[in-house]
Design a protein around this motif. Structure first.
Motif, PDB file in Angstrom:
ATOM      1  N   VAL A 174      88.212 132.351 112.530  1.00 32.35           N
ATOM      2  CA  VAL A 174      87.166 131.337 112.444  1.00 32.35           C
ATOM      3  C   VAL A 174      86.882 131.133 110.965  1.00 32.35           C
ATOM      4  CG1 VAL A 174      84.806 130.701 113.045  1.00 32.35           C
ATOM      5  CG2 VAL A 174      86.173 132.076 114.631  1.00 32.35           C
ATOM      6  N   LYS A 175      87.257 129.953 110.448  1.00 33.03           N
ATOM      7  CA  LYS A 175      87.098 129.697 109.019  1.00 33.03           C
ATOM      8  C   LYS A 175      85.763 129.012 108.722  1.00 33.03           C
ATOM      9  CE  LYS A 175      91.291 127.843 108.776  1.00 33.03           C
ATOM     10  NZ  LYS A 175      92.500 127.175 108.236  1.00 33.03           N
ATOM     11  N   HIS A 176      85.024 129.585 107.783  1.00 38.30           N
ATOM     12  CA  HIS A 176      83.764 129.005 107.308  1.00 38.30           C
ATOM     13  C   HIS A 176      84.039 128.447 105.914  1.00 38.30           C
ATOM     14  CE1 HIS A 176      81.391 131.273 110.432  1.00 38.30           C
ATOM     15  NE2 HIS A 176      82.491 132.005 110.367  1.00 38.30           N
ATOM     16  N   PHE A 177      83.964 127.146 105.778  1.00 38.72           N
ATOM     17  CA  PHE A 177      84.394 126.468 104.558  1.00 38.72           C
ATOM     18  C   PHE A 177      83.181 126.069 103.720  1.00 38.72           C
ATOM     19  CE2 PHE A 177      86.427 122.548 102.612  1.00 38.72           C
ATOM     20  CZ  PHE A 177      87.195 123.285 101.721  1.00 38.72           C
ATOM     21  N   TRP A 178      83.135 126.547 102.462  1.00 39.67           N
ATOM     22  CA  TRP A 178      81.985 126.294 101.594  1.00 39.67           C
ATOM     23  C   TRP A 178      82.449 125.723 100.256  1.00 39.67           C
ATOM     24  CZ3 TRP A 178      77.877 127.012 104.546  1.00 39.67           C
ATOM     25  CH2 TRP A 178      77.905 127.989 105.542  1.00 39.67           C
ATOM     26  N   PRO A 179      82.618 124.401 100.131  1.00 33.30           N
ATOM     27  CA  PRO A 179      83.031 123.809  98.862  1.00 33.30           C
ATOM     28  C   PRO A 179      81.845 123.528  97.940  1.00 33.30           C
ATOM     29  CG  PRO A 179      82.919 122.110 100.530  1.00 33.30           C
ATOM     30  CD  PRO A 179      82.557 123.413 101.223  1.00 33.30           C
ATOM     31  N   LEU A 180      82.146 123.286  96.656  1.00 34.99           N
ATOM     32  CA  LEU A 180      81.157 122.875  95.645  1.00 34.99           C
ATOM     33  C   LEU A 180      79.966 123.824  95.525  1.00 34.99           C
ATOM     34  CD1 LEU A 180      81.204 119.043  96.446  1.00 34.99           C
ATOM     35  CD2 LEU A 180      82.460 120.244  94.644  1.00 34.99           C
ATOM     36  N   VAL A 181      80.238 125.117  95.583  1.00 34.35           N
ATOM     37  CA  VAL A 181      79.179 126.128  95.407  1.00 34.35           C
ATOM     38  C   VAL A 181      79.109 126.459  93.914  1.00 34.35           C
ATOM     39  CG1 VAL A 181      78.387 128.440  96.011  1.00 34.35           C
ATOM     40  CG2 VAL A 181      79.609 127.054  97.704  1.00 34.35           C
ATOM     41  N   ARG A 182      78.092 125.938  93.234  1.00 37.47           N
ATOM     42  CA  ARG A 182      78.024 126.076  91.776  1.00 37.47           C
ATOM     43  C   ARG A 182      76.702 126.650  91.271  1.00 37.47           C
ATOM     44  NH1 ARG A 182      81.036 120.348  90.050  1.00 37.47           N
ATOM     45  NH2 ARG A 182      83.063 120.905  90.948  1.00 37.47           N
ATOM     46  N   THR A 183      75.793 126.987  92.195  1.00 37.91           N
ATOM     47  CA  THR A 183      74.521 127.588  91.783  1.00 37.91           C
ATOM     48  C   THR A 183      74.245 128.813  92.638  1.00 37.91           C
ATOM     49  OG1 THR A 183      73.163 126.328  93.356  1.00 37.91           O
ATOM     50  CG2 THR A 183      73.634 125.288  91.209  1.00 37.91           C
ATOM     51  N   THR A 184      73.437 129.719  92.102  1.00 38.30           N
ATOM     52  CA  THR A 184      73.098 130.916  92.868  1.00 38.30           C
ATOM     53  C   THR A 184      72.254 130.552  94.091  1.00 38.30           C
ATOM     54  OG1 THR A 184      71.216 131.283  91.376  1.00 38.30           O
ATOM     55  CG2 THR A 184      73.256 132.493  90.909  1.00 38.30           C
ATOM     56  N   GLY A 185      71.454 129.484  93.973  1.00 38.47           N
ATOM     57  CA  GLY A 185      70.658 129.051  95.117  1.00 38.47           C
ATOM     58  C   GLY A 185      71.537 128.607  96.268  1.00 38.47           C
ATOM     59  N   HIS A 186      72.563 127.824  95.956  1.00 34.18           N
ATOM     60  CA  HIS A 186      73.506 127.390  96.993  1.00 34.18           C
ATOM     61  C   HIS A 186      74.243 128.600  97.559  1.00 34.18           C
ATOM     62  CE1 HIS A 186      76.920 124.345  98.158  1.00 34.18           C
ATOM     63  NE2 HIS A 186      76.478 125.059  99.176  1.00 34.18           N
ATOM     64  N   LEU A 187      74.648 129.507  96.679  1.00 28.25           N
ATOM     65  CA  LEU A 187      75.365 130.697  97.130  1.00 28.25           C
ATOM     66  C   LEU A 187      74.513 131.535  98.077  1.00 28.25           C
ATOM     67  CD1 LEU A 187      77.844 132.549  96.969  1.00 28.25           C
ATOM     68  CD2 LEU A 187      76.744 133.686  95.029  1.00 28.25           C
ATOM     69  N   ASP A 188      73.226 131.659  97.801  1.00 28.14           N
ATOM     70  CA  ASP A 188      72.352 132.453  98.666  1.00 28.14           C
ATOM     71  C   ASP A 188      72.329 131.900 100.090  1.00 28.14           C
ATOM     72  OD1 ASP A 188      71.705 134.261  96.719  1.00 28.14           O
ATOM     73  OD2 ASP A 188      69.838 133.276  96.125  1.00 28.14           O
ATOM     74  N   ARG A 189      72.373 130.581 100.213  1.00 27.94           N
ATOM     75  CA  ARG A 189      72.411 129.982 101.555  1.00 27.94           C
ATOM     76  C   ARG A 189      73.736 130.306 102.247  1.00 27.94           C
ATOM     77  NH1 ARG A 189      70.020 125.873  98.474  1.00 27.94           N
ATOM     78  NH2 ARG A 189      71.939 124.620  98.400  1.00 27.94           N
ATOM     79  N   VAL A 190      74.801 130.301 101.462  1.00 32.08           N
ATOM     80  CA  VAL A 190      76.112 130.649 102.010  1.00 32.08           C
ATOM     81  C   VAL A 190      76.135 132.108 102.458  1.00 32.08           C
ATOM     82  CG1 VAL A 190      78.560 130.949 101.434  1.00 32.08           C
ATOM     83  CG2 VAL A 190      77.330 128.916 100.642  1.00 32.08           C
ATOM     84  N   LEU A 191      75.526 132.963 101.643  1.00 31.78           N
ATOM     85  CA  LEU A 191      75.537 134.402 101.936  1.00 31.78           C
ATOM     86  C   LEU A 191      74.764 134.744 103.213  1.00 31.78           C
ATOM     87  CD1 LEU A 191      75.136 135.789  98.315  1.00 31.78           C
ATOM     88  CD2 LEU A 191      77.102 136.117  99.841  1.00 31.78           C
ATOM     89  N   GLU A 192      73.811 133.906 103.570  1.00 29.38           N
ATOM     90  CA  GLU A 192      73.103 134.122 104.837  1.00 29.38           C
ATOM     91  C   GLU A 192      74.084 134.037 106.003  1.00 29.38           C
ATOM     92  OE1 GLU A 192      69.885 131.389 105.223  1.00 29.38           O
ATOM     93  OE2 GLU A 192      68.847 132.096 103.406  1.00 29.38           O
ATOM     94  N   ASP A 193      74.998 133.058 105.944  1.00 27.62           N
ATOM     95  CA  ASP A 193      76.000 132.908 106.996  1.00 27.62           C
ATOM     96  C   ASP A 193      77.029 134.035 106.927  1.00 27.62           C
ATOM     97  OD1 ASP A 193      77.078 130.919 109.135  1.00 27.62           O
ATOM     98  OD2 ASP A 193      78.842 131.410 107.937  1.00 27.62           O
ATOM     99  N   VAL A 194      77.384 134.440 105.711  1.00 30.88           N
ATOM    100  CA  VAL A 194      78.321 135.557 105.549  1.00 30.88           C
ATOM    101  C   VAL A 194      77.752 136.817 106.190  1.00 30.88           C
ATOM    102  CG1 VAL A 194      79.474 137.063 103.882  1.00 30.88           C
ATOM    103  CG2 VAL A 194      79.337 134.598 103.456  1.00 30.88           C
ATOM    104  N   SER A 195      76.446 137.036 105.990  1.00 28.54           N
ATOM    105  CA  SER A 195      75.790 138.213 106.563  1.00 28.54           C
ATOM    106  C   SER A 195      75.749 138.151 108.084  1.00 28.54           C
ATOM    107  CB  SER A 195      74.364 138.323 106.005  1.00 28.54           C
ATOM    108  OG  SER A 195      73.700 139.449 106.541  1.00 28.54           O
TER     109      SER A 195
END
Length: 274
Positions: A38-59
């Protein structure tokens, strides 16, 4: 550890469009049989704020993290959080960049998405994509002579995804579906510029693909659309058309979209050399 046959989650995190990651993930997964990814695709991640939202899904969906991040703060945060979660985080291009740095004798820049700079090739690709989307499924036949490639085949022979893939490679691609009882437009036979390719597959495979398509749309899986005898006739008539017109043919049975597109490009290059 994940065992073969289990479902795994793969997070693809990029500070650019993510095309590199998609290719790496696809090629790597092809080396493992029986794995459902199951691939979770996260393009254009360029700020820590955006990354934190991505990391919620990773967790919430732990798995392998593959990234192409040039910005130090964002990358550092990703690696720290993955380490805290006990998840592997792999840079997709670090080994190649390191090798180039040694050979060239200089450090790489940290400019995200530099490979996608707005140069001539970029705009040509955007134009190809726009053209292809506007000429999908038999649309815009009056403009087919502007196409580089024209794909022809019966329903569910991967015409649309192959067209889109070719467009991403910079080729203006149109496609036309052969439908029983419907006469093709004269433009299909008078177009002189596009390289025309016939796509085909086995009747058995076509039955499977069409039936799965109907099921995904919650439609009755037993109709003329999936009738085996009708499909055999469709495939035979399509092959006869391809032969009559002298168009090259690619059998897409069990072929990945990338393989089909590569075969189209090879045929076109060979024809141009002759």
């Amino acid at each position: 550890m994940q065992r073969m046959g289990e479902r795994i989650h793969i997070h693809l995190i990029s500070d650019s469009t993510g095309e590199t990651l998609e290719s790496v993930a696809r090629a790597s997964l092809a080396r493992f049989e029986g794995v459902e990814a199951v691939k979770h695709f996260w393009p254009l991640v360029r700020t820590t704020g955006h990354l934190d939202r991505v990391l919620e899904d990773v967790s919430e969906h732990p798995g392998l993290v593959v990234f192409t991040l040039a910005t130090g703060a964002v990358r550092d945060r990703l690696e720290q959080r993955c380490a805290a979660l006990g998840l592997p985080a792999v840079s997709a291009i670090d080994p190649v960049v390191a090798g180039l740095s040694i050979i060239l004798g200089k450090a790489a820049t940290a400019r995200p998405g530099r490979q996608h700079r707005l140069d001539e090739a970029y705009f040509a690709r955007v134009e190809a994509i726009n053209y292809t989307m506007a000429h999908d499924d038999g649309q815009g036949e009056e403009n087919w002579n502007e196409a580089d490639i024209l794909l022809v085949g019966v329903s569910r022979t991967s015409k649309t995804p192959t067209s889109i893939y070719l467009a991403n490679r910079g080729f203006k691609t149109a496609n036309y579906p052969l439908v029983p009882g419907r006469k093709p437009p004269p433009e299909l036979f008078t177009a002189t510029r596009p390289f025309i390719v016939g796509l085909t597959t086995t009747p058995q495979r076509l039955v499977e693909v069409r039936r799965n398509r109907l099921l995904s749309l919650a439609q009755a899986p037993e109709t003329d659309y999936v009738d085996s005898e009708r499909i055999k006739k469709e495939v035979l008539e399509a092959r006869r058309l391809f032969a009559d017109r002298g168009w090259p043919v690619i059998d897409v049975t069990r072929k990945a979209i990338e393989e089909t597109a590569a075969a189209v490009i090879r045929l076109m290059n060979r024809a141009e050399e002759e």
